[in-house]
Design a protein around this motif. Structure first.
Motif, PDB file in Angstrom:
ATOM      1  N   ALA B 321       0.779  -1.310  -0.031  1.00 29.03           N
ATOM      2  CA  ALA B 321       0.161   0.168  -0.009  1.00 29.03           C
ATOM      3  C   ALA B 321       0.947   1.023   0.025  1.00 29.03           C
ATOM      4  O   ALA B 321       0.509   2.140  -0.972  1.00 29.03           O
ATOM      5  N   ALA B 322       1.885   1.196   0.936  1.00 30.29           N
ATOM      6  CA  ALA B 322       2.770   2.487   1.086  1.00 30.29           C
ATOM      7  C   ALA B 322       3.477   2.906  -0.539  1.00 30.29           C
ATOM      8  O   ALA B 322       3.753   3.855  -0.992  1.00 30.29           O
ATOM      9  N   ARG B 323       4.111   1.433  -0.832  1.00 26.90           N
ATOM     10  CA  ARG B 323       4.859   1.724  -2.258  1.00 26.90           C
ATOM     11  C   ARG B 323       4.061   2.153  -3.619  1.00 26.90           C
ATOM     12  O   ARG B 323       4.459   3.249  -4.347  1.00 26.90           O
ATOM     13  N   PHE B 324       2.481   2.023  -3.620  1.00 24.90           N
ATOM     14  CA  PHE B 324       1.919   2.254  -4.660  1.00 24.90           C
ATOM     15  C   PHE B 324       0.745   3.243  -4.343  1.00 24.90           C
ATOM     16  O   PHE B 324      -0.211   3.082  -5.032  1.00 24.90           O
ATOM     17  N   ASP B 325       0.856   3.559  -3.232  1.00 22.70           N
ATOM     18  CA  ASP B 325      -0.332   4.585  -2.816  1.00 22.70           C
ATOM     19  C   ASP B 325      -1.764   3.826  -2.870  1.00 22.70           C
ATOM     20  O   ASP B 325      -2.791   4.373  -3.635  1.00 22.70           O
ATOM     21  N   LEU B 326      -1.964   2.659  -2.457  1.00 23.47           N
ATOM     22  CA  LEU B 326      -3.120   1.944  -2.568  1.00 23.47           C
ATOM     23  C   LEU B 326      -3.782   1.943  -1.302  1.00 23.47           C
ATOM     24  O   LEU B 326      -3.074   1.969  -0.361  1.00 23.47           O
ATOM     25  N   PRO B 327      -5.118   1.719  -1.234  1.00 27.53           N
ATOM     26  CA  PRO B 327      -5.812   1.704  -0.065  1.00 27.53           C
ATOM     27  C   PRO B 327      -5.228   0.406   0.932  1.00 27.53           C
ATOM     28  O   PRO B 327      -5.233  -0.621   0.296  1.00 27.53           O
ATOM     29  N   LYS B 328      -5.034   0.260   2.059  1.00 29.49           N
ATOM     30  CA  LYS B 328      -4.712  -0.658   2.717  1.00 29.49           C
ATOM     31  C   LYS B 328      -5.772  -1.468   3.240  1.00 29.49           C
ATOM     32  O   LYS B 328      -6.903  -0.852   3.635  1.00 29.49           O
TER      33      LYS B 328
END
Lengths: 245, 359
Positions: B321-328
């Motif tokens: 999530a952090a690397r690709f700005d995805l919702p966790k």
């Protein structure tokens, strides 16, 4: 008078709807139904020597189907029938892709996870009277989908008898042979126009939806009871404790 | 006089995680961030196939629990409890291969599934039926007949091929380098004959542990074979942190474990470094690094605890999530066809421990 107590789910409606006609020919038997839809009879509990509803909802439902009783007093009956639990197949079942051992395990698990083991264990705790069991009827054949079974019907019945029923001295009653299509389904005429179980909590429609093929009609109930009757009579003639021995 | 100004070099101005002091030494271990910098995103819409050693079973379950599309291409009938399904090898991996511990065993399964080779007609007769030598514990009891054994292996091979062709990500957990082969055919067994099924015959069965070049070549060939079948497929390699249950190498089991894991870790790292389609997820380090003080191992110092698995999977989704700005994604209830009974990991290799001294 032979007094038969029937604990069941919605499938018991087929027997109940056939009761009047059956009793017209067999006035020496009295059928008492303690039936509730789906798994609602899970709220039956052994208490003070009775098998009694533990919730007001189930109590109301049992009063409706039994004609006023919300608990089962074992001494008031000569025999017991647990009807309609376990054994239902699924149209997605494809035994060609599964091992025979897995099919056996799944078929057995479907019965084990139903209320049948619970009810027969509870009844046997309360009584030495004969107890009979009947699984959910096979679905009615519809001519469209080829009915699939994980196991041959006779083999499945023998397995359930040995694994589930024998430890409690219970007799499993397979469907009447004349109701079956090659041991895979129930004949179409018995699945047409089935009626739901009376329900104490919501209005009950006159018949099931036309596509319903899992519940059977009163004609099936009559055939089933006629098939069962000689067995019940013979068992009781042999002595009430026979099945428990 | 002021000190001479240092010229910049590759170790200046790196992110905090690049330095031991700021990345590890000064950080509470459970709060360590960025242990994994994923190469590519895995979104809930991406079908993910999972295979490998016992530890791989956690990944599939975690994906499903987070609402990801865990690809199960060989399914049990509906309304079968999780307990019975697992007992018969369903929903442990994407198809009923059983544990695949080595790169060579993976390659063998793939060659059979993708039509490059055919399985030998070896079967292991048992008192009451026949065991499949290539997945001897897939069902609790032997198959009723050779025909049933072969028919159901073919079902699994088709399912494995389907999962390769349909997946967007193929996760494989490397577990062992020790292996046993049939000398006549060269075919590899997942377990030494005689340990859980079959009979050991020194004339027919050989110990053939993998060295680094063999393991690397097999893994490379497996990835190439899968890419040929599905050019969009990407790979995520992990190394099981679970030590060997036993070794036939003559070494102490701890030393053998260290050697095997080092080999597998090097293979995974080399492939992830060399291939754009391949990534390495450091679950091995997250469990075994001395930084964590062995806290994720059960008292037998081998089994990974639920807390360890949770930590690894939390890092997996968190870093993604952090690397690709995805919702966790958060854990969600399992789907209705998965019963809520406890999900035990099925680990064939543990059979080997049964042959050691008690105590």
């Amino acid at each position: 008078m032979i007094r038969l107590c029937i604990i069941g789910n919605s499938h018991a409606a087929a027997l109940k709807r056939a009761t009047d006609a059956f009793r017209a020919d067999h006035p020496e038997v009295r059928l008492s139904f303690f039936a509730a839809p789906s798994r609602e009879t899970a709220a039956l509990e052994v208490t003070d020597g009775r098998y009694a509803a533990s919730t007001p909802e189930l109590a109301a439902q049992l009063r409706l189907t039994s004609g006023g009783h919300d608990d089962i007093v074992p001494s008031e009956y000569d025999a017991f029938l647990v009807y309609g639990f376990g054994g239902r197949g699924d149209f997605s079942d494809n035994p060609r892709l599964l091992s025979a051992a897995f099919c056996r395990a799944v078929a057995l698990e479907r019965v084990r996870r139903s209320l049948l083991p619970r009810h027969i264990a509870a009844l046997r705790q309360l009584t030495h009277a004969p107890i009979f069991a009947a699984l959910t009827p096979l679905p009615g054949i519809d001519g469209i989908r080829k009915p699939r079974r994980l196991m041959r019907y006779k083999a499945e019945m023998a397995m359930v008898q040995a694994q589930i029923c024998d430890p409690h001295g219970v007799t499993l009653c397979p469907q009447p042979p004349e109701s079956l299509v090659k041991g895979r389904a129930t004949r179409a005429e018995f699945a047409a126009g089935s009626q739901p179980l009376e329900n104490a909590h919501r209005p009950t429609p006159g018949t099931h939806d036309r596509s319903e093929r899992r519940h059977m009609n009163a004609a099936y109930g009559r055939v089933w009871l006629e098939h069962f009757w000689p067995r019940l009579r013979a068992t009781l003639a042999d002595g009430p404790k026979r099945a428990a021995e | 006089m002021s000190p001479p100004e240092q010229s910049p070099h590759p170790y200046t101005d790196l992110p905090a995680h690049a330095y031991w002091r700021s990345g590890v030494g000064g950080v509470e271990p459970l709060r360590m961030q960025g242990l994994w910098q994923p190469k590519f995103p895995i979104t809930p819409a991406d079908p993910v196939a999972t295979y490998g050693s016992c530890f791989a079973q956690h990944i599939g379950r975690a994906l499903r629990a987070r609402g990801h599309d865990w690809l199960v291409s060989e399914k049990p009938p509906r309304r079968v409890s999780g307990e019975v399904a697992r007992r018969f090898g369903y929903r442990l991996f994407s198809a009923r291969t059983g544990n695949i511990y080595t790169p060579t065993l993976l390659l063998q399964w793939l060659r059979w599934a993708l039509g490059e080779a055919t399985p030998p007609d070896t079967v292991w007769p048992d008192e009451s039926g026949f065991r499949d030598p290539f997945r001897p514990r897939i069902e609790p009891d032997p198959f009723d007949s050779v025909a049933e054994l072969e028919k159901l292996r073919a079902v699994t091979l088709r399912a494995l091929a389907r999962s390769v062709r349909k997946a967007r990500v193929f996760v494989f957990t490397l577990g062992l380098t020790e292996r046993w082969v049939e000398t006549e055919t060269g075919c590899e067994y997942p377990l030494c004959p005689g340990t859980s099924a079959g009979r050991y015959d020194p004339d027919r069965h050989a110990f053939a542990p993998l060295d680094y070049p063999q393991a690397h070549a097999a893994m490379q060939a497996a990835l190439d074979l899968m890419r040929a079948a599905n050019p969009r497929l990407r790979f995520l390699l992990t190394v099981s942190p679970v030590p060997l249950a036993a070794t036939a190498s003559g070494q102490h089991v701890l030393t053998a474990t260290s050697g095997a894991k080092a080999t597998l870790r090097a293979v995974a790292g080399a492939l992830a470094g060399a291939r754009a389609d391949t990534d390495y997820f450091p679950s091995y380090e997250m469990i075994t690094s001395p930084v964590f003080g062995g806290q994720f191992f059960a008292p037998d110092r081998r089994q990974v605890t639920d807390a360890g698995v949770a930590f690894v999977m939390e890092r997996f989704f968190g870093d993604m999530a952090a690397r690709f700005d995805l919702p966790k994604t958060a854990d969600s209830p399992p789907p209705p066809d998965a019963a809520a009974d406890p999900e035990e990991v099925i680990c064939d290799e543990e059979m080997l421990a049964a042959f050691g001294p008690r105590g």
